[in-house]
Design a protein around this motif. Sequence first.
Motif, PDB file in Angstrom:
ATOM      1  N   GLY A   3       4.572  -9.264   9.515  1.00 44.20           N
ATOM      2  CA  GLY A   3       4.041 -10.608   9.641  1.00 44.20           C
ATOM      3  C   GLY A   3       4.198 -11.168  11.035  1.00 44.20           C
ATOM      4  N   GLN A   4       5.352 -10.937  11.652  1.00 47.48           N
ATOM      5  CA  GLN A   4       5.583 -11.469  12.984  1.00 47.48           C
ATOM      6  C   GLN A   4       4.698 -10.792  14.017  1.00 47.48           C
ATOM      7  N   SER A   5       4.482  -9.500  13.870  1.00 45.22           N
ATOM      8  CA  SER A   5       3.638  -8.803  14.835  1.00 45.22           C
ATOM      9  C   SER A   5       2.191  -9.277  14.738  1.00 45.22           C
ATOM     10  N   ILE A   6       1.767  -9.635  13.527  1.00 44.40           N
ATOM     11  CA  ILE A   6       0.410 -10.174  13.359  1.00 44.40           C
ATOM     12  C   ILE A   6       0.293 -11.522  14.073  1.00 44.40           C
ATOM     13  N   ILE A   7       1.303 -12.370  13.871  1.00 42.79           N
ATOM     14  CA  ILE A   7       1.287 -13.678  14.534  1.00 42.79           C
ATOM     15  C   ILE A   7       1.335 -13.508  16.045  1.00 42.79           C
ATOM     16  N   ASP A   8       2.093 -12.531  16.512  1.00 44.81           N
ATOM     17  CA  ASP A   8       2.156 -12.266  17.955  1.00 44.81           C
ATOM     18  C   ASP A   8       0.782 -11.879  18.502  1.00 44.81           C
ATOM     19  N   ARG A   9       0.027 -11.105  17.737  1.00 50.79           N
ATOM     20  CA  ARG A   9      -1.318 -10.716  18.183  1.00 50.79           C
ATOM     21  C   ARG A   9      -2.206 -11.960  18.334  1.00 50.79           C
ATOM     22  N   PHE A  10      -2.127 -12.869  17.375  1.00 51.73           N
ATOM     23  CA  PHE A  10      -2.933 -14.088  17.460  1.00 51.73           C
ATOM     24  C   PHE A  10      -2.446 -14.994  18.591  1.00 51.73           C
ATOM     25  N   THR A  11      -1.153 -15.023  18.819  1.00 55.67           N
ATOM     26  CA  THR A  11      -0.617 -15.846  19.911  1.00 55.67           C
ATOM     27  C   THR A  11      -1.085 -15.317  21.261  1.00 55.67           C
ATOM     28  N   SER A  12      -1.103 -14.020  21.415  1.00 58.25           N
ATOM     29  CA  SER A  12      -1.612 -13.429  22.654  1.00 58.25           C
ATOM     30  C   SER A  12      -3.078 -13.785  22.874  1.00 58.25           C
ATOM     31  N   LEU A  13      -3.798 -13.918  21.777  1.00 61.69           N
ATOM     32  CA  LEU A  13      -5.228 -14.201  21.839  1.00 61.69           C
ATOM     33  C   LEU A  13      -5.506 -15.681  22.118  1.00 61.69           C
ATOM     34  N   LEU A  14      -4.777 -16.576  21.425  1.00 63.26           N
ATOM     35  CA  LEU A  14      -5.089 -18.007  21.445  1.00 63.26           C
ATOM     36  C   LEU A  14      -4.145 -18.831  22.307  1.00 63.26           C
ATOM     37  N   GLY A  15      -3.031 -18.243  22.726  1.00 66.28           N
ATOM     38  CA  GLY A  15      -2.042 -18.997  23.491  1.00 66.28           C
ATOM     39  C   GLY A  15      -1.097 -19.770  22.589  1.00 66.28           C
ATOM     40  N   LEU A  16      -0.056 -20.317  23.171  1.00 69.53           N
ATOM     41  CA  LEU A  16       0.958 -21.015  22.377  1.00 69.53           C
ATOM     42  C   LEU A  16       0.399 -22.235  21.659  1.00 69.53           C
ATOM     43  N   GLY A  18      -2.467 -22.496  20.478  1.00 70.21           N
ATOM     44  CA  GLY A  18      -3.424 -22.059  19.474  1.00 70.21           C
ATOM     45  C   GLY A  18      -2.812 -21.499  18.211  1.00 70.21           C
ATOM     46  N   VAL A  19      -1.477 -21.443  18.142  1.00 67.74           N
ATOM     47  CA  VAL A  19      -0.815 -20.920  16.945  1.00 67.74           C
ATOM     48  C   VAL A  19       0.366 -21.828  16.603  1.00 67.74           C
ATOM     49  N   VAL A  20       0.359 -22.385  15.398  1.00 69.32           N
ATOM     50  CA  VAL A  20       1.431 -23.267  14.933  1.00 69.32           C
ATOM     51  C   VAL A  20       2.271 -22.510  13.918  1.00 69.32           C
ATOM     52  N   THR A  21       3.576 -22.409  14.176  1.00 71.43           N
ATOM     53  CA  THR A  21       4.446 -21.664  13.262  1.00 71.43           C
ATOM     54  C   THR A  21       5.606 -22.492  12.727  1.00 71.43           C
ATOM     55  N   ILE A  44      -0.672 -21.634  11.372  1.00 75.26           N
ATOM     56  CA  ILE A  44      -1.985 -22.261  11.495  1.00 75.26           C
ATOM     57  C   ILE A  44      -2.583 -21.810  12.819  1.00 75.26           C
ATOM     58  N   LEU A  45      -3.750 -21.210  12.764  1.00 73.70           N
ATOM     59  CA  LEU A  45      -4.482 -20.862  13.975  1.00 73.70           C
ATOM     60  C   LEU A  45      -5.308 -22.071  14.387  1.00 73.70           C
ATOM     61  N   ALA A  46      -5.236 -22.440  15.658  1.00 71.28           N
ATOM     62  CA  ALA A  46      -5.908 -23.647  16.132  1.00 71.28           C
ATOM     63  C   ALA A  46      -6.717 -23.360  17.381  1.00 71.28           C
ATOM     64  N   PRO A  47      -7.807 -22.619  17.269  1.00 71.17           N
ATOM     65  CA  PRO A  47      -8.635 -22.309  18.437  1.00 71.17           C
ATOM     66  C   PRO A  47      -9.278 -23.568  18.996  1.00 71.17           C
ATOM     67  N   GLY A  86       0.910 -16.655   0.256  1.00 72.56           N
ATOM     68  CA  GLY A  86       1.207 -16.682   1.678  1.00 72.56           C
ATOM     69  C   GLY A  86       0.558 -15.590   2.499  1.00 72.56           C
ATOM     70  N   ASN A  87      -0.394 -14.862   1.937  1.00 71.75           N
ATOM     71  CA  ASN A  87      -0.986 -13.743   2.681  1.00 71.75           C
ATOM     72  C   ASN A  87      -2.103 -14.181   3.623  1.00 71.75           C
ATOM     73  N   ALA A  88      -2.494 -15.451   3.554  1.00 74.44           N
ATOM     74  CA  ALA A  88      -3.577 -15.947   4.402  1.00 74.44           C
ATOM     75  C   ALA A  88      -3.035 -16.855   5.496  1.00 74.44           C
ATOM     76  N   LEU A  89      -3.788 -16.972   6.565  1.00 79.43           N
ATOM     77  CA  LEU A  89      -3.487 -17.918   7.620  1.00 79.43           C
ATOM     78  C   LEU A  89      -4.517 -19.047   7.568  1.00 79.43           C
ATOM     79  N   ILE A  90      -4.075 -20.249   7.881  1.00 78.04           N
ATOM     80  CA  ILE A  90      -5.001 -21.374   7.989  1.00 78.04           C
ATOM     81  C   ILE A  90      -5.675 -21.314   9.353  1.00 78.04           C
ATOM     82  N   LEU A  91      -6.979 -21.501   9.387  1.00 76.80           N
ATOM     83  CA  LEU A  91      -7.690 -21.604  10.653  1.00 76.80           C
ATOM     84  C   LEU A  91      -8.205 -23.036  10.758  1.00 76.80           C
ATOM     85  N   SER A  92      -7.560 -23.818  11.613  1.00 78.49           N
ATOM     86  CA  SER A  92      -7.894 -25.227  11.765  1.00 78.49           C
ATOM     87  C   SER A  92      -8.948 -25.419  12.840  1.00 78.49           C
ATOM     88  N   LEU A  93      -9.933 -26.253  12.539  1.00 72.39           N
ATOM     89  CA  LEU A  93     -10.977 -26.581  13.511  1.00 72.39           C
ATOM     90  C   LEU A  93     -10.727 -27.928  14.192  1.00 72.39           C
TER      91      LEU A  93
END
Length: 479
Positions: A3-16, A18-21, A44-47, A86-93
């Motif tokens: 789970g943490q490695s997945i969040i790390d991948r999104f953080t690398s993509l969206l920046g700090l 862009g990811v709420v933990t 929460i992913l926040a692009p 808990g297997n999904a992430l929220i993608l906030s617009l």
Amino acid sequence: MTGQSIIDRFTSLLGLKGVVTEKDDIAPWLTDWRGRYHGAAAAILAPASTQQVAAAVALASELGVPLVPQGGNTSMVGGATPPADGNALILSLRRMNRIRNLSPDDNLVICEAGVILSNLHEAAEAVGRRFPLSLGAKGSATIGGLISTNAGGTQVLRHGTMRALVEGIEAILPDGSIFDGLEALKKDNRGYDIKQLLIGAEGTLGIVTAASLRLVPAIAVRAVGWVGVRSPADALTLLRLVEAHLGESVEGFEIIADDGLGHVLSHIPGTRCPIGTRTPWHVLIEVDHADLSEPGPAERLERALTDAFEEGIAVDAAIAANEAQAEAFWRIRESISEAERAQGPALQYDISVPVSHMPAFMVEAATAVEREFPGTTASSFGHLGDGNVHFHVRAPQGTKDGAAWIAMQGQAINAFVHDAVVATGGSISAEHGIGQMKRAELGRLASPARIAALRAIKAAFDPKGIMNPGKLIPRPDES
């Protein structure tokens, strides 16, 4: 991957940003507006841009991570709540909140999905235009959510639902590709209308990132009236009479049972009954003009109501003397849901029936529910001109544990009400969508052809099943 490695991948993509933990920051977005559904999400992913949304969706597709799109989280059917596992992430617009272009000459605005409805209203009004869709949650509901649920509101009688107001859409499809359909063309015969598939899809086919929306001229002058009537049948007769006098300038025509009005007066400070007589049913009418031609809407509405009194349709009536009074009339209508929640536990139904059947349904369905489920009380309000009934069944007086009552009686009452709706040729969802609350009932009541088509479209767009799982599409065991 963990789970943490997945969040790390999104953080690398969206920046700090862009990811709420942080759990405390995520918590408010894990529960639906009514408090019935509770989910879990590690982040929460926040692009902040269309390109970032596309990249996040592409990565989710690569990793097989489900996404739950979310705007203002005002869904009435649990449509924006993540699964409990808990297997999904929220993608906030919500960070995508720019109005990209507003053209009064074209009567068009291009805005991003995270724009709050009330902010759009203000921007349009600043250039002499308006966006003709409004609802009680306008201060938090976002354009992306309104499109994804094909929202209606109080002005559908004249202007239609979001389907009629959306001229173009930009969206991210489940593989991360960008569907660029913002062009507002009056004629476009390039096959399937992807825009219309995405409207009302509740985020199950893709994520709306921006839209071209139709604007109309600003209101130059309006008249708002409150009329007491004896029955919904009289209210429908009044609607046709007012339409005969005022034609397409009738913008809103709302019907409210007297007990609903009573709940507002009891629980919403500063409200008062607009007329001196408490009648069994009440009607709220708005008539709008885009010019200052004579006679004005107030005078024309007064003439219509004079005829209504002469024909014995109206019992009492008042026309707002100024804007403050007009807003006070509308505040009553927009506060009904809040007042109902304060009144106590209830099952709330957003349904539609043919307009000609609506008066009888509002009376007969309430009587039938109260007879079938002793101790309950039922009443309704709604948009009479388009057949949309908001039907509420309240728990017996003194019920303390609303959740327990719903768990015990909810399924049986749901089936009873929805069977009555289908018997009239109606729909179990008028403007709130299916979400997870009505998914099983859709599976039970919809035709096999409709269910098969929904599943086929979902499978074609989202073969990995990562877009808003558990919403809208009935499971095999639910049909």
